[in-house]
Every structure is written in structure tokens, then in C-alpha cells.
Enzyme design. Structure first.
Site, PDB file in Angstrom:
ATOM      1  N   GLY A 118      50.701  69.590  56.182  1.00  0.00           N
ATOM      2  CA  GLY A 118      51.035  68.840  54.976  1.00  0.00           C
ATOM      3  C   GLY A 118      49.839  68.119  54.375  1.00  0.00           C
ATOM      4  N   CYS A 128      48.742  65.018  54.823  1.00  0.00           N
ATOM      5  CA  CYS A 128      47.952  64.164  55.713  1.00  0.00           C
ATOM      6  C   CYS A 128      46.778  64.909  56.326  1.00  0.00           C
ATOM      7  CB  CYS A 128      48.840  63.583  56.807  1.00  0.00           C
ATOM      8  SG  CYS A 128      47.932  62.550  57.971  1.00  0.00           S
ATOM      9  N   ALA A 136      44.324  53.000  39.557  1.00  0.00           N
ATOM     10  CA  ALA A 136      43.689  52.021  40.440  1.00  0.00           C
ATOM     11  C   ALA A 136      44.562  51.738  41.655  1.00  0.00           C
ATOM     12  CB  ALA A 136      43.387  50.726  39.678  1.00  0.00           C
ATOM     13  N   GLY A 137      45.248  52.769  42.133  1.00  0.00           N
ATOM     14  CA  GLY A 137      46.035  52.622  43.344  1.00  0.00           C
ATOM     15  C   GLY A 137      45.171  52.801  44.583  1.00  0.00           C
ATOM     16  N   HIS A 180      37.733  37.288  74.088  1.00  0.00           N
ATOM     17  CA  HIS A 180      36.656  36.736  73.265  1.00  0.00           C
ATOM     18  C   HIS A 180      35.405  37.598  73.451  1.00  0.00           C
ATOM     19  CE1 HIS A 180      34.091  33.757  71.314  1.00  0.00           C
ATOM     20  NE2 HIS A 180      33.226  33.961  72.299  1.00  0.00           N
TER      21      HIS A 180
END
Length: 460
Positions: free
Chosen positions: A39, A41, A181-182, A445
């Protein structure tokens, strides 16, 4: 006429896994694909564009390497190589799908275009020109969407690009003019700007990313304009015509003022429409809306029992992950007797600009419209330790919480890996954790996600 238990029309991100799952359950299954497996994608969307965007990011970082103490005098763009890399990644993904389908017992694959001729009956004209009729008890439509071609005078006289055809470019445009502008438009705009093009975006409305909160839209617009992308609002293109030396001359109205722009390439990125018109759905009684989307209930079944629609062809958010989740809902309901629905499913999305915009749940605007009593947490990326250390301080984190329940209603993250960061908050929302639990949680961290502590501390 051939008879199957299940027939899937379209081999997109819902169609392929559904076909395999149904066949593995013992149902005689046929998968019909008119073009190639995977498809939009795999072939025209996510896989190729994100591969190209990666090259654009490397070009950007190389040009700006002095900011990290790495000196590089000049760079060159090898567009044919970039295209070959993109093509090879697409091919690898597609071959994986083909092998999966071929190895699934009880699953037949037929290349051709399906058209309904009667109730739960389709005719398929194969690539060899031969037609055959097929009937099935269960039919699943996953035909996707295709780019909209707007009505512009003179369009037939020039060579223009869509989000599909521009993927085959082997040169960097001198000046790329983008209509729309999407999300798709913005990703291509930044990609080609970083590869060296002059880029102009035309948006016909007076708002940039109107569905987003104003501060989110303004921040992303500022980032793109700082990279040299020209964004014109209230801009409509009325005519195009060939100009000298292969150029295109576009006639515009910007804020009701007439203007002309000469460009080398024109990209039409003003939306997509469902690929349902050629199916002749009236022959089997399936209802569509005025835009051609197939109408379904919250279990993705049409008004005709046993016929389902999945993915972009049914409307709603046009994302690969939505299509795949459609498959999950349908397959589990049919094969495991569950009662999953599309109601209240939490759908995230990410605009793959750099930095990314990751979004999930309600925006601040939407939460207020729905009448929630809310608190809004916001943290600039320049206050995020990991962002400062990596030199990636553009953007911000933003979250909307329910003041009464303290649960997270939605979030927007503009930042490097914004889509990954917002996924942490999505999981918190799925588990109904409060913002206080995230605020007091222990994160490694130094990571970007660790600063979700600080984001929610801003509410204290």
C-alpha cells in the site's frame, strides 16, 4: 465463478496481515492487489519519505556542524544515490511482505483490479487481461486513498508532481512550489530545502496547521521559516503555464493581491481522496459519504453484513497505525469473538519535520471546547538538559491535564524524537496514570523523557 470464505481487496497495512490471519485460521482466503503489496505506507508514504528525510537531516547537520565544533567546509548532494537508497529500502520491505504472503497456506494472491458486479461478487481483470468472477461470504476493502489533483487552469500544459511521483526525482529542484500546507507538504518542504532547494508553500486558509493549538502551529512555522522556507497564507493558485527554460509560471492571489511566481517544480499536496469510485459499490449495496469514504460502524462493518472497510478508504485519521489497528479490531472480533470498537481509541500522530511534532489526545483548544477544567504544562526545549547537551533546543513540551482527576488529556511535543517522547505520555494515558505519577516517576538520566518530570513540576 470462484468461491472463497474471505476476500480482501487491497494489500495495504490492514489488508496483508488480515489476509494472513484469516488464512491461518483455516478460511479459504483471496487477497487482490491492483498494483504492489504494501500500500501507500511501504511504497509511496512512510517508508520512502522517512528514508529521504533522513538524508535531509544529515545534510542539515553537516552544514551546521560548526555548531558542534566539527568543521566541514562544503557538502554535495548525490540525489541519484539518495533515490537508490530509498528504493532499496522499499524493495526490502516489499519483498518481506511478498514472502510472508507466499508462505501462508490457504492464502491466494491475485494481481488485478476488483469491481463489484453483484451482491458480494467481484470481477477481477488480471494483469494478463483475463477476467474472473469471485464470490465470498466476507469481504474486506482496504483500497486506501490517492492524491487529490485540484482544478487549476493550465495544469495539463505543465509537468507537475504529487506526493507519489516526486519520490522518483533524481535532481534537487531549483525552486519547489508546494500547493498545500498539511503534514505531507511540510515534510517535503523541509526535505528539499535541506537538500538545497528554494521552497515556497501556498496555504489557501488564513491559519497554519489550523487543527493544532496556536502556540504549537506558530512554533513549527517559526522553525520552518528560520530554515528559509517561505510560507504564504491566504494564497490561492489560479493558473499555471510553461515559462522559458523549463520553468513554470504560477498566477496567485495572496491576501487578495495578484502575484506571479516562477518555479522549477510544482508539488500538489492539497489532500487525498478515497480510492472507492472504481469499485462500483452500488452493485453490492454499500453506502458511501459525499466524499467517497465507505461508511462503517464502530466495528468497521459497512451497512452490508459481512462487508468491512479498513484504513484510509473509510475516512477518519489517515495514518498507517490506524489502518493496522483496524486490522486488529476486525480480526480479533471475527476470530476471537471479542467486542473491540473504534470508540475512544487513543490515536497519536507525528509530523516528521525536524524537530518532530508528536501529538496525542486532546489539544488545549479541544479540551476547553469540551468543557474540561484544565491545567496546561509547558516546558521549552531550551530548558531540557538533554536538548542543551545535544544542541537540539528548538521546540517545547506541552501537556493538558484534567484539574479534577489529574489525568493527562493530551500532549504536543515539538522536539527531536517528539514522536517517541509523546509515546511515553500515550502509555500513561492508556494506563490512566495521573500527571503526578509522571512528575514523580524515575526516568533514566539524561534522556528527553526524563524532562517530563520537569514538565509536570511546572503545574505545582
Amino acid at each position: 465463478m470462484k468461491i472463497y470464505d474471505a476476500l480482501i481487496i487491497g494489500a495495504g497495512q490492514a489488508g496483508v496481515p488480515l489476509a494472513k490471519k484469516l488464512a491461518q485460521s483455516g478460511r479459504k482466503t483471496l487477497l487482490i492487489e491492483k498494483r504492489i503489496l504494501g500500500g501507500t505506507c511501504v511504497n509511496d508514504g512512510c517508508t520512502p519519505t522517512k528514508t529521504l528525510i533522513a538524508s535531509g537531516r544529515i545534510a542539515y547537520l553537516t552544514r551546521h556542524s560548526k555548531e558542534w565544533g566539527v568543521n566541514k567546509d562544503s557538502i554535495s548532494i548525490d540525489m541519484p544515490f539518495i533515490k537508490r537508497r530509498k528504493d532499496s529500502i522499499i524493495l526490502g520491505s516489499r519483498q518481506g511482505l511478498e514472502e510472508g504472503v507466499e508462505d501462508t497456506k490457504g492464502l491466494d494472491l491475485l494481481y488485478g483490479e476488483a469491481v463489484f458486479t453483484d451482491f458480494k461478487t467481484v470481477s477481477v481483470q488480471g494483469r494478463d487481461g483475463q477476467s474472473q468472477e469471485i464470490k465470498a461470504e466476507y469481504i474486506f476493502i482496504n483500497t486506501g486513498a490517492t492524491p487529490v489533483i485540484p482544478e487549476i487552469e493550465g495544469l495539463s500544459s505543465i509537468h507537475y508532481f504529487t506526493s507519489t511521483s516526486i519520490l522518483d526525482l533524481e535532481q534537487v529542484p531549483e525552486h519547489l512550489l508546494i500547493v498545500g500546507a498539511g503534514y505531507i507538504a511540510l515534510e517535503f518542504a523541509q526535505l528539499y530545502r535541506r537538500l538545497g532547494s528554494k521552497v515556497t508553500i501556498l496555504e489557501k486558509s488564513n491559519a497554519f496547521l489550523a487543527k493544532e493549538d496556536e502556540d504549537v502551529a506558530d512554533e513549527l512555522r517559526k522553525i520552518l521559516e528560520e530554515e528559509g522556507i517561505q510560507i504564504e497564507l491566504n494564497a490561492e493558485i489560479s493558473q499555471v503555464k510553461p515559462s522559458g527554460e523549463g520553468k513554470i509560471l504560477a498566477t496567485l492571489k495572496i491576501d487578495n493581491q495578484s502575484n506571479e511566481i516562477a518555479c522549477s517544480h510544482l508539488l500538489l499536496a492539497s489532500g487525498r481522496k478515497p480510492q472507492s469510485g472504481s469499485l462500483s459499490l452500488d452493485k453490492t449495496g454499500v453506502n458511501m459519504d459525499e466524499k467517497g469514504h465507505i461508511e462503517v460502524n464502530d466495528r468497521l462493518e459497512t451497512n452490508v453484513s459481512g462487508i468491512y472497510a479498513l484504513g484510509d478508504v473509510k475516512g477518519g485519521p489517515a495514518f498507517t497505525h490506524v489502518s493496522y489497528n483496524d486490522y486488529v479490531i476486525v480480526s480479533k472480533n471475527l476470530l476471537n469473538n471479542t467486542k473491540l470498537t473504534t470508540q475512544e481509541r487513543l490515536i497519536p500522530y507525528c509530523i516528521f519535520t525536524d524537530p518532530q511534532l508528536g501529538r496525542v489526545g486532546l489539544s488545549e483548544k479541544q479540551a476547553r471546547e469540551k468543557g474540561y477544567d484544565i491545567k496546561v504544562a509547558k516546558l521549552p526545549m531550551e530548558h531540557v538538559a538533554r536538548a542543551r547537551e545535544t544542541g537540539e533546543t528548538r521546540g517545547f513540551m506541552k501537556a493538558v491535564v484534567d484539574e479534577k482527576t489529574k489525568q493527562i488529556l493530551g500532549a504536543a511535543i515539538i522536539g527531536v524524537d517528539g514522536g517517541e517522547i509523546v509515546s511515553v505520555l500515550q502509555v500513561a494515558m492508556m494506563g490512566k496514570l495521573t500527571y503526578e505519577q509522571i512528575r514523580d516517576g524515575v526516568f533514566a538520566h539524561p534522556t528527553f523523557s526524563e524532562s517530563l518530570n520537569n514538565l509536570f513540576m511546572s503545574l505545582d
